[in-house]
Design a protein around this motif. Structure first.
Motif, PDB file in Angstrom:
ATOM      1  N   ARG A  58       0.806  -1.221   0.000  1.00  0.00           N
ATOM      2  CA  ARG A  58       0.000   0.000   0.000  1.00  0.00           C
ATOM      3  C   ARG A  58       0.839   1.270   0.000  1.00  0.00           C
ATOM      4  N   GLN A 106       2.142   4.604  -5.889  1.00  0.00           N
ATOM      5  CA  GLN A 106       0.800   4.075  -5.691  1.00  0.00           C
ATOM      6  C   GLN A 106       0.252   4.354  -4.289  1.00  0.00           C
ATOM      7  N   GLY A 107       1.120   4.787  -3.366  1.00  0.00           N
ATOM      8  CA  GLY A 107       0.690   5.018  -1.992  1.00  0.00           C
ATOM      9  C   GLY A 107       1.528   6.103  -1.343  1.00  0.00           C
ATOM     10  N   ALA A 126      -0.823   7.803  -8.152  1.00  0.00           N
ATOM     11  CA  ALA A 126      -2.234   7.441  -8.037  1.00  0.00           C
ATOM     12  C   ALA A 126      -2.919   8.474  -7.133  1.00  0.00           C
ATOM     13  N   GLU A 127      -4.202   8.691  -7.361  1.00  0.00           N
ATOM     14  CA  GLU A 127      -4.943   9.708  -6.607  1.00  0.00           C
ATOM     15  C   GLU A 127      -4.855   9.531  -5.086  1.00  0.00           C
ATOM     16  N   PRO A 128      -4.834   8.283  -4.564  1.00  0.00           N
ATOM     17  CA  PRO A 128      -4.758   8.153  -3.092  1.00  0.00           C
ATOM     18  C   PRO A 128      -3.374   8.436  -2.506  1.00  0.00           C
ATOM     19  N   ALA A 129      -2.372   8.644  -3.336  1.00  0.00           N
ATOM     20  CA  ALA A 129      -1.006   8.820  -2.831  1.00  0.00           C
ATOM     21  C   ALA A 129      -0.919  10.048  -1.927  1.00  0.00           C
ATOM     22  N   ALA A 184      -6.289   7.815 -11.553  1.00  0.00           N
ATOM     23  CA  ALA A 184      -6.993   6.882 -10.677  1.00  0.00           C
ATOM     24  C   ALA A 184      -6.093   5.693 -10.368  1.00  0.00           C
ATOM     25  N   ALA A 185      -6.269   5.129  -9.179  1.00  0.00           N
ATOM     26  CA  ALA A 185      -5.393   4.037  -8.751  1.00  0.00           C
ATOM     27  C   ALA A 185      -5.389   2.889  -9.753  1.00  0.00           C
ATOM     28  N   ASP A 186      -6.552   2.563 -10.300  1.00  0.00           N
ATOM     29  CA  ASP A 186      -6.620   1.429 -11.225  1.00  0.00           C
ATOM     30  C   ASP A 186      -6.144   1.782 -12.634  1.00  0.00           C
ATOM     31  N   LEU A 188      -3.125   3.511 -13.015  1.00  0.00           N
ATOM     32  CA  LEU A 188      -1.708   3.846 -12.914  1.00  0.00           C
ATOM     33  C   LEU A 188      -0.859   3.018 -13.870  1.00  0.00           C
ATOM     34  N   GLU A 189      -1.090   1.731 -13.925  1.00  0.00           N
ATOM     35  CA  GLU A 189      -0.275   0.875 -14.792  1.00  0.00           C
ATOM     36  C   GLU A 189      -0.525   1.183 -16.265  1.00  0.00           C
TER      37      GLU A 189
END
Length: 275
Positions: A58, A106-107, A126-129, A184-186, A188-189
């Motif tokens: 995470r 990612q975190g 990623a947005e939650p970072a 968005a987190a999903d 990122l890749e």
């Protein structure tokens, strides 16, 4: 368990994954040594085109491992200096790597983790970072990471963030210039794949020289010497084998020799011909 997981794709994309999720990918002397060696080795390999720095779990990196830092507190000043120089060298090796480097955040990235992000050429978040230059709350200072963070976001922003150690999100990191994109987190890749495809469309020697050119210009004043040096560099590059091949491929509407067929190749070729 491997502290650093290495994967190498046939097209020359190397992925270095921090693999200490149980401590939020904090780095100690072993991980510092492994990451330094890996970037040096792949940076020298002519088959390697792009180096991606990612993390398991995470968190991207919580910076220095607190258990390691506690042990270091009992060391002598000379021992602490040797240890700090190894951390400084790791960041310098990433910064000076001749290959393009891409950080996938990612975190959370705290302390030295922010330094890792700032030392890479491109950083995707990623947005939650979340980010935090947390050193002063531990009685420390962000010394060895400061050249890269100050260069990325400027001294004014650093005055606040170094002093307050406040946490900030990915969108603010984007506004500051610490990261290049926020997704968005999903996604990122997928965004990383597009960036890598664009990098693979570039000539490898030219990309290495571009990185060196940026270092020259950012540390120079606009004078006659800089004007002449920039003219010399483009004159030399125009007569290089890469430039001849690149121009010929563009005019003949074909892919240059440095672009090898692969699943992402169509996107990379489109990027080459659309430029």
């Amino acid at each position: 368990m491997d502290l650093l997981v290495e994967t190498v794709e046939p097209r020359g994309v190397v992925r270095l994954t921090l693999n200490r999720p149980e401590v939020r990918n904090a780095f100690d002397d072993r991980l510092i040594a492994e990451l330094t060696e890996a970037v040096l080795r792949h940076g020298r390999d002519p088959a390697v085109r792009v180096i991606v720095l990612a993390a398991q779990g995470r968190a991207f990196s919580a910076g220095a491992d607190l258990g390691w830092m506690r042990r270091m507190a009992d060391f002598s000043r000379s021992e602490n200096l040797i240890d700090a120089l190894e951390l400084a060298r790791m960041l310098q090796v990433i910064d000076l790597c001749p290959k393009p480097t891409v950080a996938l955040v990612q975190g959370v990235a705290y302390g030295g983790g922010v330094g890792l992000v700032a030392a890479c050429d491109i950083a995707l978040a990623a947005e939650p970072a979340l980010f935090c230059l947390s050193e002063v709350r531990l009685g420390l200072i962000p010394a060895v990471i400061s050249p890269y963070v100050i260069r990325a976001i400027g001294p004014r922003a650093c005055r606040r963030l170094f002093l307050t150690a406040e946490t900030f999100g990915a969108q603010r990191a984007l506004g500051l210039g610490l990261v290049s994109d926020v997704v968005a987190a999903d996604a990122l890749e997928g965004v990383a794949a597009a960036v890598i495809a664009a990098l693979l469309a570039g000539a490898p020697e030219a990309q290495s020289e571009v990185k060196d050119l940026i270092r020259l210009v950012e540390n120079s004043v606009m004078d006659e010497a800089l004007l002449r040096e920039s003219a010399v560099r483009i004159a030399d590059r125009r007569s290089s084998d890469e430039a001849r091949e690149g121009m010929a491929a563009f005019l003949e509407k074909r892919s240059p020799v440095w672009m090898t067929p692969d699943p992402e190749g169509e996107e990379a070729r489109a990027c080459f011909h659309d430029c």
